[in-house]
Design a protein around this motif. Structure first.
Motif, mmCIF file in Angstrom:
data_model
loop_
_atom_site.group_PDB
_atom_site.id
_atom_site.type_symbol
_atom_site.label_atom_id
_atom_site.label_comp_id
_atom_site.label_asym_id
_atom_site.label_seq_id
_atom_site.Cartn_x
_atom_site.Cartn_y
_atom_site.Cartn_z
ATOM 1 N N ILE A 113 -34.448 -22.926 23.582
ATOM 2 C CA ILE A 113 -33.490 -21.976 24.236
ATOM 3 C C ILE A 113 -33.323 -23.436 25.441
ATOM 4 O O ILE A 113 -32.329 -23.504 26.158
ATOM 5 N N ILE A 114 -34.049 -24.204 26.860
ATOM 6 C CA ILE A 114 -34.405 -25.190 27.591
ATOM 7 C C ILE A 114 -32.976 -26.229 26.869
ATOM 8 O O ILE A 114 -32.274 -26.848 26.890
ATOM 9 N N LYS A 115 -33.486 -26.497 25.562
ATOM 10 C CA LYS A 115 -32.785 -27.760 24.865
ATOM 11 C C LYS A 115 -31.658 -27.869 24.897
ATOM 12 O O LYS A 115 -30.805 -28.791 24.854
ATOM 13 N N TYR A 116 -31.440 -26.415 23.909
ATOM 14 C CA TYR A 116 -29.823 -26.319 23.491
ATOM 15 C C TYR A 116 -29.143 -25.985 25.053
ATOM 16 O O TYR A 116 -27.665 -25.139 24.727
ATOM 17 N N SER A 117 -30.119 -25.457 26.138
ATOM 18 C CA SER A 117 -29.057 -24.376 27.230
ATOM 19 C C SER A 117 -27.368 -25.620 27.575
ATOM 20 O O SER A 117 -26.327 -24.772 27.745
ATOM 21 N N VAL A 118 -27.852 -26.952 27.487
ATOM 22 C CA VAL A 118 -26.857 -27.720 27.906
ATOM 23 C C VAL A 118 -25.445 -27.334 26.984
ATOM 24 O O VAL A 118 -24.348 -27.928 27.331
ATOM 25 N N ASN A 119 -25.999 -27.565 25.956
ATOM 26 C CA ASN A 119 -24.670 -27.487 24.334
ATOM 27 C C ASN A 119 -24.273 -26.050 24.499
ATOM 28 O O ASN A 119 -22.874 -25.520 24.554
ATOM 29 N N THR B 24 -30.449 -37.701 27.920
ATOM 30 C CA THR B 24 -30.209 -39.223 27.641
ATOM 31 C C THR B 24 -30.727 -39.637 26.180
ATOM 32 O O THR B 24 -30.262 -40.613 26.120
ATOM 33 N N PHE B 25 -31.996 -39.756 25.632
ATOM 34 C CA PHE B 25 -31.995 -39.968 24.377
ATOM 35 C C PHE B 25 -31.714 -39.134 23.461
ATOM 36 O O PHE B 25 -32.401 -38.131 23.338
ATOM 37 N N SER B 26 -32.019 -39.393 21.881
ATOM 38 C CA SER B 26 -31.212 -38.796 20.868
ATOM 39 C C SER B 26 -32.166 -39.436 19.714
ATOM 40 O O SER B 26 -32.010 -40.313 19.411
ATOM 41 N N LEU B 27 -32.149 -39.174 18.926
ATOM 42 C CA LEU B 27 -32.711 -39.351 17.048
ATOM 43 C C LEU B 27 -31.327 -40.124 16.367
ATOM 44 O O LEU B 27 -31.501 -41.406 15.791
ATOM 45 N N THR B 28 -30.353 -39.532 16.690
ATOM 46 C CA THR B 28 -29.161 -40.523 16.144
ATOM 47 C C THR B 28 -27.998 -40.561 16.827
ATOM 48 O O THR B 28 -27.515 -41.397 15.930
ATOM 49 N N PRO C 217 -36.517 -49.048 30.570
ATOM 50 C CA PRO C 217 -37.447 -48.632 32.064
ATOM 51 C C PRO C 217 -37.818 -46.953 31.732
ATOM 52 O O PRO C 217 -39.016 -46.484 32.116
ATOM 53 N N LEU C 218 -36.783 -46.238 31.584
ATOM 54 C CA LEU C 218 -36.940 -45.077 31.799
ATOM 55 C C LEU C 218 -38.017 -44.918 29.802
ATOM 56 O O LEU C 218 -39.316 -43.619 30.232
ATOM 57 N N LEU C 219 -37.868 -45.316 29.242
ATOM 58 C CA LEU C 219 -38.459 -45.315 28.601
ATOM 59 C C LEU C 219 -39.877 -45.538 28.072
ATOM 60 O O LEU C 219 -40.607 -44.766 27.914
ATOM 61 N N VAL C 220 -40.545 -46.523 28.682
ATOM 62 C CA VAL C 220 -41.749 -47.035 29.774
ATOM 63 C C VAL C 220 -42.571 -45.931 30.742
ATOM 64 O O VAL C 220 -43.689 -45.437 30.147
ATOM 65 N N MET C 221 -41.751 -45.522 31.188
ATOM 66 C CA MET C 221 -42.006 -44.024 31.659
ATOM 67 C C MET C 221 -42.640 -42.585 31.159
ATOM 68 O O MET C 221 -43.718 -42.772 31.267
#
Lengths: 63, 246
Positions: free
Chosen positions: B172-178, B188-192, B204-208
């Motif tokens: 629910i959290i993950k798809y709430s924005v869709n 921000t990040f997605s596999l596709t 830098p976000l990935l590093v964090m």
């Protein structure tokens, strides 16, 4: 570097009141979690050792 | 096969094997967090719309990701504990719950602070924010439920069941924005897809994110070892260990 000086970095072009509290709470939470874990371990070992000593004293007085 | 599973589930074995990993996990997390902090705060370019307020993303997104990953861990531990009765899984769940609660709080707090300059409000009752607030209550409920029983086993079972029920909140959290109209921006990040921001911003976000994950691994491992000491404090090997270190 996207800032001209350290004071510009601290000022965050006017966003300082938002950026710094957010970062402070986030990194502060990590620091507290780590410190708590260390404190917990020390406390546990001390308690166990204290109980062993107490048991030994009881054992000696009974004998 | 079962022998291996039970060896892996043995607290004494875990205590011995995990020890040498800890210094590496701690150092790796500190290095990644320091690099990510300096990079994100001082070197990443300012956002063309949000200016420097967008730098909150470098703590907000990692905390939110960890809040959800940690809950997934709770659910996995719950299955392992309920099905195979492996106590080590329950110990990990015990110490992971407060960590997850802390990360959820940090995600909500940083999000609220970020909302003031960007949305003009620190809170809206939209799907993403509300489902994250529910996640915080689930964590608090799991922690409270575990402590509400006099028998440790009953507390562990109740907490495990609540973790399994609560895991429905993660999609629910993950798809709430869709699924719903929201002020919140999509992931921000997605596999596709390529990230919608330039590399100087998302690296830098990935590093964090990696730094937070390493920190999570280090803290949960360290405190699982504490939990082992607590629950096995009357065994011979723990007593010998306590005498050696003091």
């Amino acid at each position: 570097m996207s800032f001209e000086s350290v004071s510009a970095l601290l000022h965050m072009h006017g966003y300082a009141p938002y950026v710094w509290p957010a970062w402070g709470v986030a990194l502060g939470a990590l620091a507290l979690l780590a410190l708590h874990a260390r404190y917990e371990k020390r406390q546990l070992l001390r308690d166990i050792e204290r109980r062993i000593r107490r048991e030994r004293v009881n054992h000696d007085t009974q004998a | 096969m079962w022998q291996i599973v039970h060896k892996l589930g043995s607290p004494k074995w875990f205590y011995r094997v995990s020890g040498p990993w800890l210094p590496w996990l701690w150092s790796l997390s500190v290095v990644l967090l320091v690099i990510g902090t300096v990079w994100g705060l001082a070197f990443a370019p300012a956002d063309y719309q949000q200016g420097d307020s967008f730098r909150i993303i470098y703590v907000h997104v990692p905390a939110a990701i960890l809040a959800q990953s940690c809950f997934a861990l709770l659910a996995i531990c719950a299955v392992i504990f309920l099905v195979w009765r492996i106590k080590l899984a329950d110990m990990a769940a015990t110490v992971a719950a407060p960590f997850g609660a802390a990360m959820t709080f940090v995600a909500l707090f940083t999000g609220s602070v970020w909302g003031i300059p960007t949305w003009g409000t620190w809170w809206v009752w939209d799907a993403r924010l509300t489902s994250m607030l529910i996640l915080l209550f689930l964590y608090l409920g799991i922690i409270a439920l575990r402590g509400a029983f006099t028998s440790r086993d009953s507390g562990s079972r109740a907490a495990s069941i609540l973790a399994l029920v609560g895991v429905i909140n993660l999609p629910i959290i993950k798809y709430s924005v869709n699924w719903w109209n929201t002020l919140h921006q999509p992931a921000t990040f997605s596999l596709t897809r390529q990230p919608a921001m330039p590399a100087e911003m998302w690296l830098p976000l990935l590093v964090m994110v990696l730094g937070f994950y390493m920190f999570f691994a280090a803290t949960v491992t360290f405190r699982t070892r504490n939990e082992i000491l607590r629950r096995e404090s009357r065994t011979r090997w723990v007593r010998e260990l306590a005498e050696k270190t003091h």
